[in-house]
Write a protein that holds these residues in place. Sequence first.
Motif, PDB file in Angstrom:
ATOM      1  N   GLY A   1      13.808  16.769 -18.566  1.00 42.59           N
ATOM      2  CA  GLY A   1      14.163  18.107 -18.119  1.00 42.59           C
ATOM      3  C   GLY A   1      14.772  18.094 -16.741  1.00 42.59           C
ATOM      4  N   GLY A   2      15.153  19.287 -16.270  1.00 40.53           N
ATOM      5  CA  GLY A   2      15.824  19.371 -14.987  1.00 40.53           C
ATOM      6  C   GLY A   2      17.248  18.874 -15.095  1.00 40.53           C
ATOM      7  N   ASN A   3      17.811  18.507 -13.975  1.00 41.36           N
ATOM      8  CA  ASN A   3      19.211  18.082 -13.951  1.00 41.36           C
ATOM      9  C   ASN A   3      19.392  16.573 -13.999  1.00 41.36           C
ATOM     10  OD1 ASN A   3      20.029  20.784 -13.667  1.00 41.36           O
ATOM     11  ND2 ASN A   3      19.781  20.692 -11.444  1.00 41.36           N
ATOM     12  N   GLY A   4      18.279  15.837 -14.069  1.00 38.88           N
ATOM     13  CA  GLY A   4      18.380  14.387 -13.994  1.00 38.88           C
ATOM     14  C   GLY A   4      18.232  13.671 -15.308  1.00 38.88           C
ATOM     15  N   GLY A   5      18.214  14.402 -16.425  1.00 33.30           N
ATOM     16  CA  GLY A   5      18.037  13.763 -17.708  1.00 33.30           C
ATOM     17  C   GLY A   5      16.666  13.126 -17.825  1.00 33.30           C
ATOM     18  N   SER A   6      16.556  12.098 -18.614  1.00 34.03           N
ATOM     19  CA  SER A   6      15.299  11.365 -18.765  1.00 34.03           C
ATOM     20  C   SER A   6      15.194  10.328 -17.657  1.00 34.03           C
ATOM     21  CB  SER A   6      15.265  10.675 -20.131  1.00 34.03           C
ATOM     22  OG  SER A   6      14.073   9.934 -20.273  1.00 34.03           O
ATOM     23  N   ARG A   7      14.059  10.358 -16.938  1.00 34.99           N
ATOM     24  CA  ARG A   7      13.869   9.456 -15.806  1.00 34.99           C
ATOM     25  C   ARG A   7      12.602   8.628 -15.982  1.00 34.99           C
ATOM     26  NH1 ARG A   7      13.881  14.788 -13.075  1.00 34.99           N
ATOM     27  NH2 ARG A   7      14.172  15.236 -15.271  1.00 34.99           N
ATOM     28  N   THR A   8      12.687   7.372 -15.616  1.00 33.04           N
ATOM     29  CA  THR A   8      11.539   6.473 -15.656  1.00 33.04           C
ATOM     30  C   THR A   8      10.945   6.367 -14.253  1.00 33.04           C
ATOM     31  OG1 THR A   8      12.503   5.173 -17.451  1.00 33.04           O
ATOM     32  CG2 THR A   8      10.742   4.146 -16.174  1.00 33.04           C
ATOM     33  N   VAL A   9       9.643   6.529 -14.174  1.00 34.46           N
ATOM     34  CA  VAL A   9       8.954   6.530 -12.884  1.00 34.46           C
ATOM     35  C   VAL A   9       7.927   5.412 -12.843  1.00 34.46           C
ATOM     36  CG1 VAL A   9       7.575   7.882 -11.254  1.00 34.46           C
ATOM     37  CG2 VAL A   9       9.243   9.029 -12.739  1.00 34.46           C
ATOM     38  N   GLN A  10       7.897   4.705 -11.733  1.00 34.21           N
ATOM     39  CA  GLN A  10       6.874   3.691 -11.501  1.00 34.21           C
ATOM     40  C   GLN A  10       6.169   3.981 -10.173  1.00 34.21           C
ATOM     41  OE1 GLN A  10       9.256   0.032 -11.788  1.00 34.21           O
ATOM     42  NE2 GLN A  10       8.280  -0.418 -13.758  1.00 34.21           N
ATOM     43  N   VAL A  11       4.856   3.765 -10.159  1.00 32.50           N
ATOM     44  CA  VAL A  11       4.047   4.002  -8.960  1.00 32.50           C
ATOM     45  C   VAL A  11       3.232   2.752  -8.679  1.00 32.50           C
ATOM     46  CG1 VAL A  11       2.245   5.415  -7.887  1.00 32.50           C
ATOM     47  CG2 VAL A  11       3.919   6.482  -9.421  1.00 32.50           C
ATOM     48  N   VAL A  12       3.356   2.237  -7.455  1.00 25.78           N
ATOM     49  CA  VAL A  12       2.596   1.048  -7.055  1.00 25.78           C
ATOM     50  C   VAL A  12       1.937   1.309  -5.709  1.00 25.78           C
ATOM     51  CG1 VAL A  12       4.085  -0.556  -8.312  1.00 25.78           C
ATOM     52  CG2 VAL A  12       4.570  -0.015  -5.912  1.00 25.78           C
ATOM     53  N   GLU A  13       0.877   0.578  -5.430  1.00 25.67           N
ATOM     54  CA  GLU A  13       0.199   0.692  -4.140  1.00 25.67           C
ATOM     55  C   GLU A  13       1.064   0.086  -3.050  1.00 25.67           C
ATOM     56  OE1 GLU A  13      -4.114  -0.474  -2.067  1.00 25.67           O
ATOM     57  OE2 GLU A  13      -3.660  -1.070  -4.138  1.00 25.67           O
ATOM     58  N   ALA A  14       1.072   0.719  -1.871  1.00 29.24           N
ATOM     59  CA  ALA A  14       1.836   0.215  -0.727  1.00 29.24           C
ATOM     60  C   ALA A  14       0.872  -0.221   0.371  1.00 29.24           C
ATOM     61  CB  ALA A  14       2.794   1.279  -0.203  1.00 29.24           C
ATOM     62  N   SER A  15       1.358  -1.059   1.273  1.00 31.83           N
ATOM     63  CA  SER A  15       0.532  -1.589   2.357  1.00 31.83           C
ATOM     64  C   SER A  15       0.873  -0.898   3.668  1.00 31.83           C
ATOM     65  CB  SER A  15       0.749  -3.098   2.485  1.00 31.83           C
ATOM     66  OG  SER A  15       0.031  -3.618   3.579  1.00 31.83           O
ATOM     67  N   VAL A  16      -0.148  -0.304   4.312  1.00 33.87           N
ATOM     68  CA  VAL A  16      -0.011   0.298   5.638  1.00 33.87           C
ATOM     69  C   VAL A  16      -1.248  -0.072   6.448  1.00 33.87           C
ATOM     70  CG1 VAL A  16       1.404   2.238   4.861  1.00 33.87           C
ATOM     71  CG2 VAL A  16      -1.087   2.456   4.882  1.00 33.87           C
ATOM     72  N   PRO A  17      -1.199   0.078   7.769  1.00 36.04           N
ATOM     73  CA  PRO A  17      -2.367  -0.265   8.593  1.00 36.04           C
ATOM     74  C   PRO A  17      -3.599   0.545   8.196  1.00 36.04           C
ATOM     75  CG  PRO A  17      -0.418   0.043   9.961  1.00 36.04           C
ATOM     76  CD  PRO A  17      -0.041   0.493   8.590  1.00 36.04           C
ATOM     77  N   LYS A  18      -4.771  -0.081   8.290  1.00 37.08           N
ATOM     78  CA  LYS A  18      -6.035   0.590   8.002  1.00 37.08           C
ATOM     79  C   LYS A  18      -6.451   1.373   9.236  1.00 37.08           C
ATOM     80  CE  LYS A  18      -6.196  -1.270   3.929  1.00 37.08           C
ATOM     81  NZ  LYS A  18      -5.897  -0.431   2.738  1.00 37.08           N
ATOM     82  N   VAL A  19      -6.119   2.645   9.251  1.00 40.34           N
ATOM     83  CA  VAL A  19      -6.377   3.494  10.414  1.00 40.34           C
ATOM     84  C   VAL A  19      -7.104   4.753   9.973  1.00 40.34           C
ATOM     85  CG1 VAL A  19      -4.430   2.655  11.775  1.00 40.34           C
ATOM     86  CG2 VAL A  19      -4.093   4.524  10.145  1.00 40.34           C
ATOM     87  N   GLY A  20      -7.620   5.517  10.972  1.00 40.08           N
ATOM     88  CA  GLY A  20      -8.299   6.761  10.676  1.00 40.08           C
ATOM     89  C   GLY A  20      -9.592   6.553   9.906  1.00 40.08           C
ATOM     90  N   ASP A  21     -10.092   7.615   9.289  1.00 38.71           N
ATOM     91  CA  ASP A  21     -11.291   7.533   8.458  1.00 38.71           C
ATOM     92  C   ASP A  21     -10.984   7.011   7.064  1.00 38.71           C
ATOM     93  OD1 ASP A  21     -12.819   8.572  10.531  1.00 38.71           O
ATOM     94  OD2 ASP A  21     -12.520  10.649   9.884  1.00 38.71           O
ATOM     95  N   ASP A  22      -9.752   7.239   6.624  1.00 41.41           N
ATOM     96  CA  ASP A  22      -9.324   6.767   5.306  1.00 41.41           C
ATOM     97  C   ASP A  22      -7.804   6.791   5.285  1.00 41.41           C
ATOM     98  OD1 ASP A  22      -9.379   5.898   2.713  1.00 41.41           O
ATOM     99  OD2 ASP A  22      -9.990   7.821   1.831  1.00 41.41           O
ATOM    100  N   VAL A  23      -7.204   5.884   4.537  1.00 39.11           N
ATOM    101  CA  VAL A  23      -5.756   5.852   4.429  1.00 39.11           C
ATOM    102  C   VAL A  23      -5.372   5.410   3.022  1.00 39.11           C
ATOM    103  CG1 VAL A  23      -5.632   3.487   5.362  1.00 39.11           C
ATOM    104  CG2 VAL A  23      -3.604   4.962   5.413  1.00 39.11           C
ATOM    105  N   LYS A  24      -4.386   6.092   2.469  1.00 41.90           N
ATOM    106  CA  LYS A  24      -3.880   5.746   1.141  1.00 41.90           C
ATOM    107  C   LYS A  24      -2.364   5.717   1.207  1.00 41.90           C
ATOM    108  CE  LYS A  24      -7.875   5.725  -1.077  1.00 41.90           C
ATOM    109  NZ  LYS A  24      -8.702   5.665   0.142  1.00 41.90           N
ATOM    110  N   ALA A  25      -1.749   4.769   0.497  1.00 41.23           N
ATOM    111  CA  ALA A  25      -0.302   4.674   0.505  1.00 41.23           C
ATOM    112  C   ALA A  25       0.198   4.163  -0.843  1.00 41.23           C
ATOM    113  CB  ALA A  25       0.174   3.743   1.625  1.00 41.23           C
ATOM    114  N   LEU A  26       1.340   4.652  -1.265  1.00 41.91           N
ATOM    115  CA  LEU A  26       1.953   4.212  -2.519  1.00 41.91           C
ATOM    116  C   LEU A  26       3.467   4.322  -2.414  1.00 41.91           C
ATOM    117  CD1 LEU A  26       2.896   7.024  -4.154  1.00 41.91           C
ATOM    118  CD2 LEU A  26       0.425   7.191  -4.460  1.00 41.91           C
TER     119      LEU A  26
END
Length: 310
Positions: free
Chosen positions: A213-238
């Motif tokens: 749907g939308g204007n981009g036709g059929s799209r394939t999506v991939q999601v992977v974990e990313a690496s960032v510094p371990k800061v704050g009380d909690d950190v998440k990255a992808l």
Amino acid sequence: MTTSRPSRPSHRSHRSTVRAARPARLLTGALAAGALLVTAACSGGGDDTTAESDTAASAVAERPVAEQPIARQTSPTATGTPSGKQSGSPSPAASLTESGAETALITEADLEGDWNQVDDAQDWRDSLLIGQVDVNDFISGKADASQCQRLIDTLYDEDLLGDPSGASALRGFQQGQSRLLYQVAAYDQADLEKSMDWLASLPDNCDQFTVTGGNGGSRTVQVVEASVPKVGDDVKALTMTMKGTTDGDPVTLTLDVAVVRIGADAITVTNGGLAGVDHAATVAAVQQGTPRLQDVLAGRSPQSTPSGIN
């Protein structure tokens, strides 16, 4: 292709002291206290310290209610005076204010590369993110599909963590065809922690799926974990990669997403575009932005220039 806000509606729902006249019985109380002092001095065999302590206690007891000491309550200030938290707590004690959120935003000097601050970041939207997740890609069906739908919807609406419960501010930067959106906001802590858990689950639950749907036709999506510094009380990255077409031509949208939680406040970084993603800029934003927010919450002025980027 990055556009102004397309037709799909946004999910964002935004945002005596009384003086009492001293009664005549104060004089009575003072006379009574004087009488106790005379009695204690004439007793001879008592303990002077105990007598004086008892006398002081009696004098306080004779005060009218309006004269008793009143405990002061401290109100939060724009620089972060503690409100309702115990002193000495390892977590930030101040509530985030609107001016504090603005002060906590990073600047061009905090980023590597040739990033330039822009004025229209609040209007950024990418039409490739408009569409419906194909439930047939998931073994468990609609449950997992809804989590992936939430990802693309909130990335489009720029409210990845939901609506803030308090102060918020954002700033955008551009380098070539890449854009970096940096947000600081206050949330309900329980909801924020749930959002952090949701982000952590995406590389498993939404590792690969299809959007239609939308204007981009059929799209394939991939999601992977990313690496960032371990800061704050909690950190998440992808890192999310979406492959589709625009005007018949193949395109790939790549986005880094990083969230740092500090108590009930959070930093959200979204970085990337059709030309790829500068991961070093994501790391720099997290690494330089976290101490800025921590300084604001502690009532300190953040450093205006980076102390060093690894």
